[in-house]
Each structure stands twice: as structure tokens, then as C-alpha cells.
Enzyme design. Structure first.
Site, PDB file in Angstrom:
ATOM      1  N   GLU A   1      11.733  -3.025  11.230  1.00 24.25           N
ATOM      2  CA  GLU A   1      11.430  -1.962  10.282  1.00 24.25           C
ATOM      3  C   GLU A   1      10.425  -1.039  10.966  1.00 24.25           C
ATOM      4  OE1 GLU A   1       9.788  -3.579   6.705  1.00 24.25           O
ATOM      5  OE2 GLU A   1      10.818  -2.111   5.474  1.00 24.25           O
TER       6      GLU A   1
ATOM      7  N   TRP B   1       0.812  -1.222   0.000  1.00 29.17           N
ATOM      8  CA  TRP B   1       0.000   0.000   0.000  1.00 29.17           C
ATOM      9  C   TRP B   1       0.845   1.271   0.000  1.00 29.17           C
ATOM     10  CZ3 TRP B   1       1.906   2.367   4.155  1.00 29.17           C
ATOM     11  CH2 TRP B   1       2.406   1.571   5.179  1.00 29.17           C
ATOM     12  N   ASN B   2       2.154   1.192   0.224  1.00 33.84           N
ATOM     13  CA  ASN B   2       2.874   2.439   0.522  1.00 33.84           C
ATOM     14  C   ASN B   2       3.157   3.306  -0.709  1.00 33.84           C
ATOM     15  OD1 ASN B   2       4.806   0.605  -0.306  1.00 33.84           O
ATOM     16  ND2 ASN B   2       6.337   1.219   1.193  1.00 33.84           N
TER      17      ASN B   2
ATOM     18  N   GLY C   1       6.558  -6.416  -0.617  1.00 32.73           N
ATOM     19  CA  GLY C   1       5.896  -6.399   0.682  1.00 32.73           C
ATOM     20  C   GLY C   1       6.868  -6.832   1.761  1.00 32.73           C
TER      21      GLY C   1
ATOM     22  N   SER D   1      16.026   6.184  -5.618  1.00 34.49           N
ATOM     23  CA  SER D   1      15.077   5.527  -6.532  1.00 34.49           C
ATOM     24  C   SER D   1      15.095   6.206  -7.901  1.00 34.49           C
ATOM     25  CB  SER D   1      13.663   5.591  -5.966  1.00 34.49           C
ATOM     26  OG  SER D   1      13.635   4.949  -4.716  1.00 34.49           O
TER      27      SER D   1
ATOM     28  N   GLU E   1      10.691  -8.128  -3.586  1.00 30.11           N
ATOM     29  CA  GLU E   1      11.159  -6.830  -3.060  1.00 30.11           C
ATOM     30  C   GLU E   1      10.627  -6.740  -1.639  1.00 30.11           C
ATOM     31  OE1 GLU E   1      13.142  -4.743  -4.500  1.00 30.11           O
ATOM     32  OE2 GLU E   1      13.141  -5.426  -6.572  1.00 30.11           O
ATOM     33  N   LEU E   2      11.497  -6.983  -0.666  1.00 31.26           N
ATOM     34  CA  LEU E   2      11.011  -7.178   0.710  1.00 31.26           C
ATOM     35  C   LEU E   2      11.483  -6.057   1.634  1.00 31.26           C
ATOM     36  CD1 LEU E   2      11.610 -11.053   0.761  1.00 31.26           C
ATOM     37  CD2 LEU E   2       9.611  -9.790  -0.042  1.00 31.26           C
TER      38      LEU E   2
ATOM     39  N   LYS F   1      -2.658  -7.937  -7.974  1.00 33.39           N
ATOM     40  CA  LYS F   1      -3.481  -7.913  -6.752  1.00 33.39           C
ATOM     41  C   LYS F   1      -2.938  -6.809  -5.852  1.00 33.39           C
ATOM     42  CE  LYS F   1      -3.273  -9.157  -2.827  1.00 33.39           C
ATOM     43  NZ  LYS F   1      -3.680  -8.060  -1.896  1.00 33.39           N
ATOM     44  N   PRO F   2      -3.632  -5.664  -5.819  1.00 30.47           N
ATOM     45  CA  PRO F   2      -3.140  -4.567  -4.977  1.00 30.47           C
ATOM     46  C   PRO F   2      -3.460  -4.803  -3.506  1.00 30.47           C
ATOM     47  CG  PRO F   2      -5.189  -3.926  -6.041  1.00 30.47           C
ATOM     48  CD  PRO F   2      -4.870  -5.314  -6.540  1.00 30.47           C
ATOM     49  N   ALA F   3      -2.842  -4.009  -2.638  1.00 31.77           N
ATOM     50  CA  ALA F   3      -3.136  -4.095  -1.203  1.00 31.77           C
ATOM     51  C   ALA F   3      -4.564  -3.606  -0.950  1.00 31.77           C
ATOM     52  CB  ALA F   3      -2.142  -3.236  -0.436  1.00 31.77           C
TER      53      ALA F   3
ATOM     54  N   ARG G   1      10.439  10.827   3.801  1.00 33.65           N
ATOM     55  CA  ARG G   1       9.686  10.536   2.584  1.00 33.65           C
ATOM     56  C   ARG G   1       8.598   9.516   2.944  1.00 33.65           C
ATOM     57  NH1 ARG G   1      11.796   6.754  -2.055  1.00 33.65           N
ATOM     58  NH2 ARG G   1      10.435   7.314  -3.764  1.00 33.65           N
TER      59      ARG G   1
HETATM   60  P1  NAP Z   1       2.585  -7.118   3.388  1.00 38.25           P
HETATM   61  O1  NAP Z   1       1.754  -7.224   4.608  1.00 38.25           O
HETATM   62  O2  NAP Z   1       3.652  -8.119   3.189  1.00 38.25           O
HETATM   63  O3  NAP Z   1       1.561  -7.121   2.171  1.00 38.25           O
HETATM   64  C1  NAP Z   1       1.980  -6.901   0.850  1.00 38.25           C
HETATM   65  C2  NAP Z   1       0.949  -7.469  -0.097  1.00 38.25           C
HETATM   66  O4  NAP Z   1       0.927  -8.896   0.041  1.00 38.25           O
HETATM   67  C3  NAP Z   1      -0.478  -7.005   0.170  1.00 38.25           C
HETATM   68  O5  NAP Z   1      -1.139  -6.874  -1.060  1.00 38.25           O
HETATM   69  C4  NAP Z   1      -1.040  -8.164   0.978  1.00 38.25           C
HETATM   70  O6  NAP Z   1      -2.438  -8.237   0.987  1.00 38.25           O
HETATM   71  C5  NAP Z   1      -0.395  -9.328   0.260  1.00 38.25           C
HETATM   72  N1  NAP Z   1      -0.359 -10.589   1.030  1.00 38.25           N
HETATM   73  C6  NAP Z   1      -0.214 -10.761   2.356  1.00 38.25           C
HETATM   74  N2  NAP Z   1      -0.218 -12.080   2.649  1.00 38.25           N
HETATM   75  C7  NAP Z   1      -0.364 -12.748   1.475  1.00 38.25           C
HETATM   76  C8  NAP Z   1      -0.432 -14.127   1.121  1.00 38.25           C
HETATM   77  N3  NAP Z   1      -0.355 -15.095   2.031  1.00 38.25           N
HETATM   78  N4  NAP Z   1      -0.586 -14.442  -0.180  1.00 38.25           N
HETATM   79  C9  NAP Z   1      -0.670 -13.472  -1.114  1.00 38.25           C
HETATM   80  N5  NAP Z   1      -0.615 -12.152  -0.843  1.00 38.25           N
HETATM   81  C10 NAP Z   1      -0.451 -11.795   0.437  1.00 38.25           C
HETATM   82  O7  NAP Z   1       3.308  -5.708   3.289  1.00 38.25           O
HETATM   83  P2  NAP Z   1       2.684  -4.257   3.451  1.00 38.25           P
HETATM   84  O8  NAP Z   1       2.428  -4.018   4.896  1.00 38.25           O
HETATM   85  O9  NAP Z   1       1.587  -4.056   2.487  1.00 38.25           O
HETATM   86  O10 NAP Z   1       3.919  -3.348   2.952  1.00 38.25           O
HETATM   87  C11 NAP Z   1       4.961  -2.991   3.777  1.00 38.25           C
HETATM   88  C12 NAP Z   1       6.167  -3.887   3.532  1.00 38.25           C
HETATM   89  O11 NAP Z   1       6.526  -3.840   2.162  1.00 38.25           O
HETATM   90  C13 NAP Z   1       7.388  -3.397   4.290  1.00 38.25           C
HETATM   91  O12 NAP Z   1       8.056  -4.498   4.848  1.00 38.25           O
HETATM   92  C14 NAP Z   1       8.236  -2.755   3.199  1.00 38.25           C
HETATM   93  O13 NAP Z   1       9.613  -2.720   3.466  1.00 38.25           O
HETATM   94  C15 NAP Z   1       7.928  -3.614   2.037  1.00 38.25           C
HETATM   95  N6  NAP Z   1       8.254  -2.911   0.794  1.00 38.25           N
HETATM   96  C16 NAP Z   1       9.351  -3.296   0.098  1.00 38.25           C
HETATM   97  C17 NAP Z   1       9.707  -2.628  -1.055  1.00 38.25           C
HETATM   98  C18 NAP Z   1      10.906  -3.032  -1.837  1.00 38.25           C
HETATM   99  O14 NAP Z   1      11.009  -2.617  -2.990  1.00 38.25           O
HETATM  100  N7  NAP Z   1      11.825  -3.813  -1.305  1.00 38.25           N
HETATM  101  C19 NAP Z   1       8.920  -1.564  -1.519  1.00 38.25           C
HETATM  102  C20 NAP Z   1       7.800  -1.199  -0.779  1.00 38.25           C
HETATM  103  C21 NAP Z   1       7.464  -1.889   0.381  1.00 38.25           C
HETATM  104  P3  NAP Z   1      -3.198  -8.211   2.426  1.00 38.25           P
HETATM  105  O15 NAP Z   1      -2.829  -6.912   3.063  1.00 38.25           O
HETATM  106  O16 NAP Z   1      -4.634  -8.350   2.109  1.00 38.25           O
HETATM  107  O17 NAP Z   1      -2.691  -9.358   3.247  1.00 38.25           O
END
Ligand code: NAP
Length: 479
Positions: free
Chosen positions: A383, A152-153, A230, A443, A252-253, A176-178, A280
Site C-alpha cells: 500500500e 489518522w487519515n 487501520g 464512498s 476495515e483494513l 481510541k483515536p490515532a 484524494r
Molecule cells: P495502524 O497503524 O494499523 O493504526 C490504526 C489504529 O490502530 C491507530 O489508532 C493505532 O494506534 C492503533 N493500533 C496499532 N496497534 C494497536 C494494537 N496492538 N492494539 C490496539 N490498537 C492498535 O494504521 P494507520 O497507519 O493509522 O492507518 C493506515 C491504515 O489504515 C492503512 O493500511 C489503510 O488502508 C487503513 N485504512 C483502512 C480503511 C478501510 O476502511 N478499510 C480506512 C482507512 C484506513 P497507534 O498508532 O498508537 O499504534
């Protein structure tokens, strides 16, 4: 006044908008008000989206690279035309200040231009084999249908960073978006449609049951690639699922970025970079500086100056003029940041500014600076994903490097210094996929974005970003 786009609320599958059960609510995190309701897919709808992507794959792969490039350029142009509306939508559902949202639209659009340019250069080679009796020919072919799961960020940019290279390579996509921020992706689907992207080439499902919808798709033989942005925890689960089918993956974690200020640093530059790298997106970025490590000779002044800058930032609704820091995404995010700060304070950290949530409505946390943070405080090893800057000092460069690298994450680090040799050596020895050298933001769609260690696999952007969606095929020619 910028108006929100007129949004569809259903799933976008095979070029059609489907699904009338709009039960998934989307909130404005600045007010807590419900912005919209969108369709909530189940596993069957997910399967139909993949079926559409599979059906469109062969034709899309055979579309000429130039035709694909032209479509991607249409998307770039349309995004610029609608930049104000997309930015307003991003601010409404995610919370970042409008000016930052404009920046995200420009950044997201640039992926379409960059990969339009790259799509006509996918490469290949003709070589004489060492034996001299054969020829080695290599060519690049699209991997095939892709499942893209986004956070979502950065509601536009995270999808753009996957969809643009996939399309450029000749792959079809299910995105599949958040659930917190589906509206920007739905608006992007409508724009892709308008730009002329053929039916089925990109499909989108919104759902409150990510595992229930994505699990069967990952298990489906029609899917050939999973790309995920995510958290590391979810990435690990998805990798385990993908391993059952030996699926190509890009991950990308999460990060835990050190921001290191060496003794030779220019403090003006370092403080300005610290504000960028920390604030940011209100600190809700995987690239956010998570730990500030400052040479003891500069530590007090750095803390004073950063405190002055962060305490002067105007926090509020991202659409209000002058807002510099928006809300966090939801109540859970505020609670998580608050807990990390409270624990650090209980362990002896000193609050130089901020330290608290703001009363509602909305999900706000004050820009915060902490000093005297003990090395084992949880805030240094998690984090933060919020506007909190924990500062520690160091006496030797070797100690700073050891502390910077003492994490399982390896996405990005920052180093500030005017001694070129020492600063570059430090950057080279950081165990991260990216380093900002006297730079608080790195970036760039033309650069390879990604991490090492538990921060992920693969790269997005740059020349490398296209390869993530291509297979190398070798033709052995006997003479
Ligand atoms: P998240 O909880 O891991 O969720 C990311 C996406 O995955 C959401 O669309 C989520 O949907 C989905 N998801 C969760 N469990 C799943 C499963 N079992 N199967 C399939 N999809 C699933 O992360 P977030 O809170 O949205 O984002 C924050 C994280 O993203 C942070 O750790 C950040 O560092 C990381 N991030 C990394 C980068 C990069 O480029 N390295 C860039 C941006 C963000 P639901 O919410 O419905 O579960």
C-alpha cells in the site's frame, strides 16, 4: 478566517473530562510545529472508560429508537453548523487541504443522519414455521459495549462511521483515536455532549500505548464488540486477541486498489477519475488507486495526460489558499513512499513527474507518475499511501483481470470502459468488496463500505452498517 475549536485535552469518560497529564504531542504535518498536547492514557484509564460504557449500556439500549435518532440528528446539525471549525482542525492535525477537510466533515456528518434514519428500522420478522405448529419471531438487539479503534487519515469520518451506527443500534462506545490526530475526535466528543448524548454512552481515551490500553479492554468480559480501521498487520493482531473471547469484530483494513482502463474507455473520464482515485487525501486513503493498468492502445496517452495533471497540482500547507495536495502525515510516511519509489526506479521504472520528497519544514512528497514499472516491483504489492501513480500496460482483458486480482488485498478496484458488457463483467470478476465503475470515488454513507480477502470483515455504512452492531434474537413460539 476560520478558527480552531476550543479544545479539551483530557479523556472523555462518563460524560466528564478527566486526566491532566497532557503529554501526548500533536503536530501539524505541514509545518512540524506542535499544535497541542493531550492526555496519555494508561491501562487503568482505559478500563475506567469501558466501565463507563458498560454502566451506560442497559439504559441506552432501552432508550427509544426515535429518541436515539433525534440525538443523532442533533449531531448532524451541529457538525454542519461547525463545519468550518472541524475542517480547520482536520487540516491542522492531518494535513489535507481545507476544501477536502470540508468534504470530510460533510461525509462524516452524513453518517449521523443516515444512521438516525436507519435506527428506527432495525427490523425483525414473524413467520410460520414449516411444521405449522410454531411461530418464528426474530428481533434485533444491540450487541453491547463497543471498542472503536481509528486511524489518522480521516480523523472525523472514520470515527463517525463507527460511532453513528453503534449509537443508532443502542450500543455504547469507547473510542481510541490515532495518536497523530486525536483532536478532531476530542472535538467530536464535546459536540456529542452538547447534542445531548447521555454520559457514558460515548467515551474517548487518547494514548501513546495503544496495545497496552486496548489489550486489556479486548480481554474484558464487559466488551462485546471490537471495530477497527487501520492496517492489515494490526488488524490481524487484534483478531487474534478478539478470538480468545469470540468477540464480534468489524475490520476495515488495508487495500491495494487496481485502476483498470479498458480499451473502450473514455480517456477524459479515465484521467479525471484517476486523479480523484489517486490524489484524494494525498494518496493516504485505503481506497487510493495503487496500480494503474491501462490497455496498450491508450497507455502512452493516459500516462502523458496523468503526468500533465499531477505535475500541475499545487502542493503546500492545506490552509493556504489554492493548495490541492497537502503533506503526508509524518516523516516515516515520507520515508516509506520514498523507498518504494527509489526501489522501483532502481528496478527500471521511469519517473514521468515528481519522484522526490520536498525539503522541510513539513512532510511533503511530490505528486509522482511512474511508467515501465516491473511486475514484481514492491510498489505494486504494497500500500503506497502517498501521491504516487505506477502505470503498467496490458494487452488482453483477461491478463488485466489476472493482474488486478493478484493481491491478498480486496478492498476496492476501479474499472473504466464504455463497452457496458465488458466493463460490468470486469467489475463483477474483480475480487474486491467495492468497485468504482467509471467512478473515481465511491464512498457514500448510504452504501456498504468494506473489503474481502485480507482487506477486512464486515461493512460500514448502508443498511449493513447497522447490522454490525445488532444481534438477531430468535423467539420460538409454540401454539
Ligand atoms: P495502524 O497503524 O494499523 O493504526 C490504526 C489504529 O490502530 C491507530 O489508532 C493505532 O494506534 C492503533 N493500533 C496499532 N496497534 C494497536 C494494537 N496492538 N492494539 C490496539 N490498537 C492498535 O494504521 P494507520 O497507519 O493509522 O492507518 C493506515 C491504515 O489504515 C492503512 O493500511 C489503510 O488502508 C487503513 N485504512 C483502512 C480503511 C478501510 O476502511 N478499510 C480506512 C482507512 C484506513 P497507534 O498508532 O498508537 O499504534
Amino acid at each position: 478566517m476560520t478558527t480552531l475549536l476550543d479544545l479539551p485535552s483530557g479523556h472523555y469518560i462518563g460524560g466528564e473530562w478527566t486526566g491532566d497529564r497532557a503529554t501526548l504531542t500533536v503536530e501539524n504535518p505541514a509545518t512540524g510545529a506542535i499544535l497541542a498536547r493531550v492526555a496519555d492514557a494508561d491501562a487503568e484509564i482505559g478500563r475506567s472508560a469501558l466501565a463507563a460504557a458498560v454502566a451506560a449500556q442497559e439504559h441506552w439500549a432501552q432508550t427509544s429508537p426515535r429518541a436515539r435518532a433525534d440525538l443523532l440528528m442533533n449531531v448532524f446539525d451541529l457538525l454542519h453548523e461547525r463545519a468550518g471549525q472541524f475542517a480547520a482542525l482536520i487540516t491542522a492535525e492531518m494535513g489535507k487541504p481545507f476544501a477536502e477537510a470540508r468534504g470530510e466533515v460533510a461525509y462524516g456528518a452524513e453518517f449521523f443522519r443516515w444512521f438516525a434514519e436507519e435506527s428506527v428500522r432495525s427490523g425483525g420478522a414473524y413467520r410460520v414455521a414449516p411444521s405449522g405448529t410454531r411461530r418464528i419471531v426474530t428481533m434485533k438487539q444491540p450487541v453491547g459495549p463497543v471498542l472503536a479503534i481509528t486511524p489518522w487519515n480521516f480523523p472525523l469520518a472514520m470515527g463517525a462511521r463507527k460511532i453513528a451506527p453503534a449509537l443508532a443500534a443502542g450500543c455504547t462506545v469507547v473510542v481510541k483515536p490515532a495518536p497523530q490526530t486525536p483532536l478532531t475526535t476530542l472535538a467530536l466528543m464535546a459536540l456529542l455532549d452538547e447534542a445531548g448524548v447521555p454520559a457514558g454512552v460515548v467515551n474517548c481515551v487518547t494514548t501513546s500505548d495503544a496495545a497496552g490500553v486496548c489489550g486489556p479492554l479486548i480481554a474484558d468480559p464487559g466488551l462485546r464488540k471490537l471495530t477497527f480501521t487501520g492496517s492489515t498487520a494490526v488488524g490481524r493482531t487484534l483478531l487474534a486477541q478478539a478470538s480468545q473471547r469470540v468477540l464480534r469484530t468489524s475490520m476495515e483494513l488495508g487495500g491495494n486498489a487496481p485502476f483498470v482502463v479498458l480499451a473502450s474507455a473514455d480517456l477524459d473520464k479515465a484521467v479525471a477519475g484517476a486523479v480523484e482515485a489517486k490524489m484524494r487525501n494525498s494518496g493516504e486513503a485505503c481506497t487510493a488507486a495503487n496500480r494503474f493498468l491501462v490497455h496498450y492502445s491508450l497507455a502512452d496517452e493516459f500516462a502523458d495526460r496523468l503526468t500533465a495533471q499531477l505535475s500541475a497540482l499545487r502542493v503546500g500547507d492545506g490552509m493556504a489558499p489554492g493548495t490541492q495536495v497537502g503533506p503526508l502525515i509524518d516523516a516515516n510516511a515520507v520515508a516509506s513512499v520514498e523507498k518504494l519509489v527509489d526501489e522501483a526506479v532502481q528496478r527500471g521504472a521511469r519517473v514521468r513527474t515528481g519522484g522526490h520528497r520536498r525539503p522541510g519544514p513539513g512532510y511533503f512528497f511530490e505528486p509522482t507518475v511512474l511508467t515501465d514499472v516491473p511486475a514484481d516491483a514492491r510498489i505494486l504489492h504494497s500500500e503506497i499511501f502517498g501521491p504516487v501513480a505506477p502505470i503498467r500496460s496490458f494487452t488482453t482483458t483477461a491478463a488485466a483481470l489476472a493482474e488486478a486480482n493478484a493481491t491478498t488485498a480486496g478492498l476496492i478496484g476501479y474499472v473504466y470502459g464504455e463497452n457496458l458488457g465488458e466493463t460490468l463483467t470486469f467489475a463483477e470478476n474483480l475480487h474486491t468488496g467495492m468497485v468504482g465503475v467509471n467512478a473515481g470515488i465511491v464512498s457514500d454513507p448510504a452504501a456498504p463500505f468494506g473489503g474481502v480477502k485480507e482487506s477486512g470483515l464486515g461493512r460500514e455504512g448502508g443498511r449493513e452498517g447497522l447490522d454490525e452492531y445488532l444481534e438477531t434474537k430468535y423467539l420460538g413460539l409454540a401454539l
